[in-house]
Design an enzyme around this catalytic site. Structure first.
Site, PDB file in Angstrom:
ATOM      1  N   GLU A 164      21.298 -14.005  -3.612  1.00  0.00           N
ATOM      2  CA  GLU A 164      20.950 -13.459  -4.935  1.00  0.00           C
ATOM      3  C   GLU A 164      19.793 -14.190  -5.620  1.00  0.00           C
ATOM      4  O   GLU A 164      19.561 -14.025  -6.802  1.00  0.00           O
ATOM      5  CB  GLU A 164      22.190 -13.432  -5.851  1.00  0.00           C
ATOM      6  N   TYR A 166      19.360 -17.503  -6.003  1.00  0.00           N
ATOM      7  CA  TYR A 166      19.658 -18.809  -6.610  1.00  0.00           C
ATOM      8  C   TYR A 166      19.106 -19.942  -5.717  1.00  0.00           C
ATOM      9  O   TYR A 166      18.455 -19.687  -4.713  1.00  0.00           O
ATOM     10  CB  TYR A 166      21.171 -18.961  -6.807  1.00  0.00           C
ATOM     11  N   ARG A 214      27.999 -17.462   1.424  1.00  0.00           N
ATOM     12  CA  ARG A 214      27.433 -16.173   0.977  1.00  0.00           C
ATOM     13  C   ARG A 214      25.968 -16.142   1.392  1.00  0.00           C
ATOM     14  O   ARG A 214      25.123 -16.833   0.819  1.00  0.00           O
ATOM     15  CB  ARG A 214      27.585 -16.042  -0.544  1.00  0.00           C
ATOM     16  N   HIS A 252      18.191 -11.377  -7.775  1.00  0.00           N
ATOM     17  CA  HIS A 252      18.302 -10.791  -9.117  1.00  0.00           C
ATOM     18  C   HIS A 252      16.967 -10.237  -9.595  1.00  0.00           C
ATOM     19  O   HIS A 252      16.927  -9.354 -10.440  1.00  0.00           O
ATOM     20  CB  HIS A 252      18.843 -11.808 -10.121  1.00  0.00           C
ATOM     21  N   GLN A 339      28.889  -1.928 -18.354  1.00  0.00           N
ATOM     22  CA  GLN A 339      28.777  -2.049 -19.804  1.00  0.00           C
ATOM     23  C   GLN A 339      29.602  -3.186 -20.397  1.00  0.00           C
ATOM     24  O   GLN A 339      29.174  -3.821 -21.351  1.00  0.00           O
ATOM     25  CB  GLN A 339      29.167  -0.730 -20.468  1.00  0.00           C
TER      26      GLN A 339
HETATM   27 FE1  SF4 Z   1      32.257  -3.254 -15.235  1.00  0.00          FE
HETATM   28 FE2  SF4 Z   1      34.525  -1.975 -15.826  1.00  0.00          FE
HETATM   29 FE3  SF4 Z   1      32.185  -0.654 -15.871  1.00  0.00          FE
HETATM   30 FE4  SF4 Z   1      33.318  -1.440 -13.553  1.00  0.00          FE
HETATM   31  S1  SF4 Z   1      34.124   0.073 -15.009  1.00  0.00           S
HETATM   32  S2  SF4 Z   1      31.183  -1.670 -14.114  1.00  0.00           S
HETATM   33  S3  SF4 Z   1      34.197  -3.395 -14.154  1.00  0.00           S
HETATM   34  S4  SF4 Z   1      32.787  -2.352 -17.215  1.00  0.00           S
END
Ligand code: SF4
Length: 566
Positions: A164, A166, A214, A252, A339
């Site tokens: 990613e 890092y 990873r 990223h 979100q």
């Molecule tokens: Fe994140 Fe929940 Fe949306 Fe999945 S459903 S992307 S865990 S906020």
């Protein structure tokens, strides 16, 4: 059901109960007040839910490696002691947990950020300081010490985060490693850093301790690794003592989406598949795997030995148990919206989940049986009404849900038509199932009035009737050529060939996506998605990228230029 997914994985000194890894997520509890108690509840709930092996959010091995000042670090016995409550809770719940060691390198948000070379990341405000040769050796030692502290804290293993973009990835790629000492130049020198880390960690923790590495299998950036280099590193990591190799996809700073909802399910498992047979230790695949069907298929077709899912366990801690019980329809599916998980993380808030607000709030948001049963009316079967009604019913209330339309969903029914938002169908499937399972009495095609609610004698009324769009006061808004988003998306009014979308918020973007995509959504068609974003499954060039080819939207035909024959 799901024989491949639920098959135990014997690692020699220990056996995982199934092939499900809960991938690492930094959830903000790592730094929060009461964070360890809350993490104990969070991870224990997922252990009870049947996950085979969990990986914590990234913990820095030293101060330089922290994400920001005060970010989580494990370097002392005092710090290790604080983790004990987490590992004890997970073990008491029958689970296994590994701690991820993550050095942020040039992605850190603090003034002391370091990297192999002073090359600023395009997504960071500051240029890192170059580590000296001796400091690199010290950092290797810090990783090994951190792993030893994790073992002391009771973890079953560690994951060394090498992808990613890092610090470790910054060493392996020539784009960020311009060194001339033993840590730079040839590929042997650039990969020395992760190989030395894994070797030292193994020396320190002994044989009976899981080391997951990873590995950045597909950098998705210019100047990233070639596939031959990735294989060379994988083999060296195996020889250095890793137990399992996990897949990392994309730095990223890559321009290509890797976990957004518009990414097709299982879009990157072909990368892990390419690695199969090149090493002898188990391989984990990852990214946009969110249902037991997809996970099972990935394993059945031989892409990997184990499947990593992270956000699906925010959405539903009981994912594995429900799958094992043949109740996949009851799984609250992660819709990839980011979100309440990533967006919260980036704004410094504790992670949660749009479809499961209890995620990371298990000790605060307790949904318990009621001691005073009531008759509850919920008006509106959009997401809010669905969540309110089913939660109240689960608590033991007598709930009636009123909906003017013939089905559940509200605004979700509009959003689900947007190319790239197909996952919204899953939330509606979940709630249809949940209405039945929780005993909510749903009355569709019913526009209920206040009088009717009073007459029926409800104790409580919850209004969840959604939003009505605002019509902005723009000159000409009444012109017959002007349509609202509901005219287009809900009522399917005809739309012309050239379109101006006013407003570049989420709805404006969605309408534009809807109008410019034709045929199958790229989110449901991997070849189309790869073309559109310039991902090269033949891995001809470094980083696995090629020129993106965005299909020309036929909504606006090219305008004829003067003199052009038509
Ligand atoms: Fe994140 Fe929940 Fe949306 Fe999945 S459903 S992307 S865990 S906020």
């Amino acid at each position: 059901a799901y024989p491949h997914l639920l098959e135990p994985l014997n690692l020699g000194f220990t056996t995982l109960r199934n092939r499900v890894l809960m991938g690492s997520m930094h959830v903000g509890l790592e730094e929060a007040k009461d964070g360890f108690e809350r993490m104990a509840a969070f991870y224990a709930e997922r252990a009870r839910g049947g996950v085979g092996l969990m990986v914590t959010g990234g913990i820095a091995p030293n101060d330089d490696g922290r994400p920001y000042p005060g970010g989580a670090r494990l370097a002392t016995e005092e710090e290790a002691a604080k983790h004990r409550i987490v590992t004890d809770a997970v073990h008491a719940a029958g689970g296994k947990i590994a701690m991820q060691i993550l050095h942020f390198g040039r992605y850190a948000y603090h003034p002391g950020l370091v990297a192999p070379s002073p090359v600023k990341a395009p997504i960071s405000p500051a240029t890192p300081r170059e580590l000296s040769t001796a400091e690199v050796w010290q950092t290797v030692e810090d990783y090994a010490h951190c792993a030893a502290m994790a073992q002391k804290a009771g973890y079953d293993g560690v994951e060394v985060m090498g992808s990613e973009g890092y610090l470790i990835n910054e060493f392996t790629a020539s784009r960020t490693n311009h060194r001339t000492d033993e840590w730079g130049g040839s590929y042997e020198n650039r990969m020395r850093f992760p190989v030395e880390i894994v070797k030292r960690v193994r020396e320190r923790v002994g044989t009976d301790f899981i080391i997951i590495y990873r590995l950045s299998m597909l950098d998705l950036v210019d100047g990233g690794s070639s596939f031959d280099e990735v294989v060379q590193l994988a083999q060296a990591i195996e020889a250095a003592g890793a137990t399992i190799i996990n897949t990392g996809i994309g730095w990223h700073e890559a321009r290509i989406p890797t976990i957004a909802t518009s990414v097709p399910r299982g879009a990157y498992t072909w990368v892990t598949r390419k690695m199969k047979g090149k090493v002898g230790i188990p391989l984990i695949t990852t990214n946009r795997i969110n249902t037991p069907e997809v996970a099972e298929q990935v394993l059945a077709q031989g892409d990997a030995d184990m499947v990593s899912m992270a956000r699906p366990f925010l959405a539903d801690p009981d994912f594995v148990n429900k799958a094992a019980a043949g109740q996949a329809d009851a799984i609250n599916t992660c819709i990839g919206c980011n979100q309440a998980c990533l967006d919260h993380t980036f704004s410094g808030k504790i992670t949660s989940c749009l479809v499961n607000p209890r995620a990371c709030h298990e000790t605060i948001l307790k949904i318990e049986p009621t001691t005073a049963k009531k008759r509850v009316a919920v008006v509106g079967a959009g997401p809010a009404g669905l969540a309110a009604s089913t939660t109240a019913a689960r608590r033991g209330h007598d709930v009636t849900l009123f909906e003017a339309d013939a089905d559940v969903g509200g605004q979700f029914n509009i959003a689900k038509q947007i190319p790239g938002k197909e996952e919204f169908y899953e939330t509606l499937r979940y709630f249809r199932n949940e209405i039945k399972a929780s005993g909510v009495q749903a009355r569709f095609n019913t526009r209920v009035t206040a009088d009717a609610l009073i007459q029926e004698g409800f104790d409580e009324v919850i209004l969840a009737t959604g939003v009505a769009p605002r019509t902005p006061a723009i000159d000409g808004i009444d012109h017959p050529k002007v349509l609202s988003y509901l005219d287009v998306l809900r009522d399917k009014k005809p739309v012309g060939k050239t379109v101006a979308v006013i407003g570049a918020g989420g709805i404006g973007f969605d309408v534009a996506e809807y109008l410019t995509h034709e045929g199958e959504s790229p989110s449901l068609d991997l070849a189309k998605f790869n073309e559109e974003w310039g991902i090269d499954p033949t891995y001809a060039d470094r980083g696995g990228i090629k020129q993106p080819r965005v299909p020309h939207a036929r909504r606006r035909e090219p305008l004829a230029r003067p003199g052009q024959v038509q």
